[in-house]
Scaffold this active site. Structure first.
Site, PDB file in Angstrom:
ATOM      1  N   CYS A  17     -58.258  18.079 -55.441  1.00 56.55           N
ATOM      2  CA  CYS A  17     -57.030  17.796 -54.689  1.00 56.55           C
ATOM      3  C   CYS A  17     -55.927  17.082 -55.464  1.00 56.55           C
ATOM      4  CB  CYS A  17     -57.371  16.976 -53.440  1.00 56.55           C
ATOM      5  SG  CYS A  17     -58.556  17.740 -52.331  1.00 56.55           S
ATOM      6  N   HIS A  46     -52.109  11.612 -51.305  1.00 55.87           N
ATOM      7  CA  HIS A  46     -53.190  11.589 -52.302  1.00 55.87           C
ATOM      8  C   HIS A  46     -52.685  11.550 -53.744  1.00 55.87           C
ATOM      9  CE1 HIS A  46     -57.533  13.052 -53.380  1.00 55.87           C
ATOM     10  NE2 HIS A  46     -57.382  11.733 -53.483  1.00 55.87           N
TER      11      HIS A  46
END
Length: 473
Positions: free
Chosen positions: A84, A145
């Site tokens: 990710c 993130h």
């Protein structure tokens, strides 16, 4: 004379309703066509083979399929990392993230590393930073993130509006005022977040709200869904649609993808309702391949999964849709990458000053509209912790610590089942040297994930992967 002409025009518009309406419609249409709006929709941990247009036999995704049918489907679409955070650092900057040290996934701060550097380096500009110069309002809805420390916050990285969470995942039903990890509170700088209903729906609804509020100005919307990332949580009404799937985890996953599809449809309908469809570029892809061992995704026909540099980890569903400019129903078979998003967006925004050679990616529009030749034999390189890979044309070489390099011809063997390294020593040597030269010129990672992940990633290369769609009962 000017006063006389102005008076005549005013009288003409006042006494000719038909002319008035026609002129107003023309002006509105012209106003909306003077800029392109930009929408980036990113799924999280979506398996390549789990959409209708990529061959799913179990999961129905009519809205994403329609987005693809009305736009350009990239059959060889890649992301720049198999997990990710580094993947996001790549596609939000347009630069291969390992070139600025964002090699690892973001987690805790490892011994010997500084928390002040535990995020995407502040030296890098995001697409939102660039678009600010052209009057765009930039909104991030959902997952960030790229760093939890204040200096890495999206509102300090070019975004004007943020609704979501800064970590790597979230519970689908609950956020706690003092929660940590997947139950951290949602935050927003333009409203007090309502309690979560189902977070996939909430991301969709907030994205629609963003479009509605900014319909009269150029905007960039980053709709960062966390579906179908773990935890495996679905609505009962969606689970009921897939009760024929016996495996509980797979059934839950299918229901989560179904809900993702509904909310992509919701965003597309909003653009249509606001009259923005023709001049809005919508890009859809997954941030990496599906983690088949944790969310029951299927990357068929590709071997591998999230965390490894086989095709199943980096080859993703990838679509661009811009009805006013791009051909409808086009199947583009040359290699493209998520790193192409930033230069493509900037070109559409009218940026003629930013040097495009600063990006790893390129502007795809000329290649899709026939102004420039197709992208043949493009070279791509990847590095993720223990793994390195290079693709040049149809040949791909993967290098990991515990074995000889692996060489595949993807035109003949897209599932990477036949290692040709020893049968093609010259090609293996050539690509290994090229990959090694690139690798040793990269900077050190600015942070590391826990060492336990390295052993886990190595083991994933030996897993048996489902390379065909399941039979539908």
């Amino acid at each position: 004379m000017k006063k006389y002409l102005s008076l005549c025009l005013l009288l003409l518009l006042s006494f000719s309703p038909l002319i008035s309406h026609a002129s107003t419609d023309s002006l509105v249409k012209q106003s909306k066509s003077t800029h392109y709006n930009l929408v980036l929709i990113v799924a999280d941990d979506l398996g390549y083979g789990d959409l209708g247009f990529t061959g799913s036999t179990q999961i129905k995704t009519p809205h994403i399929d329609q987005l693809a049918a009305d736009g350009v489907i990239f059959t060889q679409g890649y992301v720049s990392s198999a997990v990710c955070s580094p993947s996001r650092a790549g596609f939000i900057t347009g630069i291969n993230q390992v070139e600025f040290g964002h090699d690892n996934n973001l987690g805790g701060v490892e011994t010997g590393f500084d928390v002040e550097y535990n995020g995407m380096p502040l030296t890098q500009q995001t697409i939102a930073d660039h678009l600010n110069k052209f009057g765009y309002v930039n909104g991030l809805i959902g997952k960030w993130h790229l760093g939890k420390e204040p200096q890495f916050h999206p509102l300090k990285r070019g975004f004007d509006e943020f609704w979501g969470y800064t970590g790597g995942g979230h519970d689908y039903f609950e956020a706690l005022p003092n929660g940590k990890g997947y139950k951290e509170p949602l935050e927003s700088n333009f409203k007090t977040p309502d309690p979560i209903t189902y977070i996939t729906d909430d991301v969709g609804n907030e994205s629609v709200d963003f479009i509605t509020r900014h319909k009269d100005e150029p905007f960039f919307l980053f709709a960062a869904f966390n579906a179908p990332h773990t935890p495996m949580q679905a609505l009962e009404e969606d689970l009921a649609l897939y009760k024929n799937i016996e495996d509980k985890k797979r059934r839950t996953y299918a229901a989560m993808v179904h809900r993702l599809d509904l909310n992509v449809g919701k965003i597309m309908q909003s653009l249509k309702d606001q009259g923005l469809s023709e001049n809005t570029l919508v890009v859809f892809f997954s941030d990496n391949g599906g983690p088949t061992d944790s969310n029951a995704s299927i990357n068929a026909p590709y071997r591998g999964q999230k965390g490894v540099l086989l095709e199943g980890g980096i080859h993703v569903p990838f679509v661009m849709n811009l009805p006013g400019l791009l051909p409808k129903g086009m199947i583009y078979e040359e290699q493209v990458t998520s790193l192409d998003v930033v230069p493509t967006f900037l070109a559409l925004a009218g940026d003629t000053k930013t040097p495009m050679d600063m990006f790893t990616g390129i502007d795809l529009i000329p290649h899709l509209t026939g102004k420039t030749a197709p992208l043949a034999n493009r070279e791509m390189t990847w590095r993720f912790t223990i793994s390195k890979a290079i693709r040049e044309g149809d040949w791909k070489l993967v290098s990991i610590p515990d074995r000889l390099p692996m060489l595949y011809n993807l035109a003949e063997d897209p599932s990477e089942e036949k290692d040709l390294a020893l049968k093609n020593i010259d090609k293996t040597t050539y690509l290994l040297k090229k990959l090694g030269t690139w690798d040793v010129n990269l900077p050190h990672p600015v942070f590391l994930e826990g060492a336990v992940w390295k052993k886990r990633q190595l083991g994933l290369y030996d897993h048996a992967y489902q390379l065909r769609q399941p039979e539908v009962k």
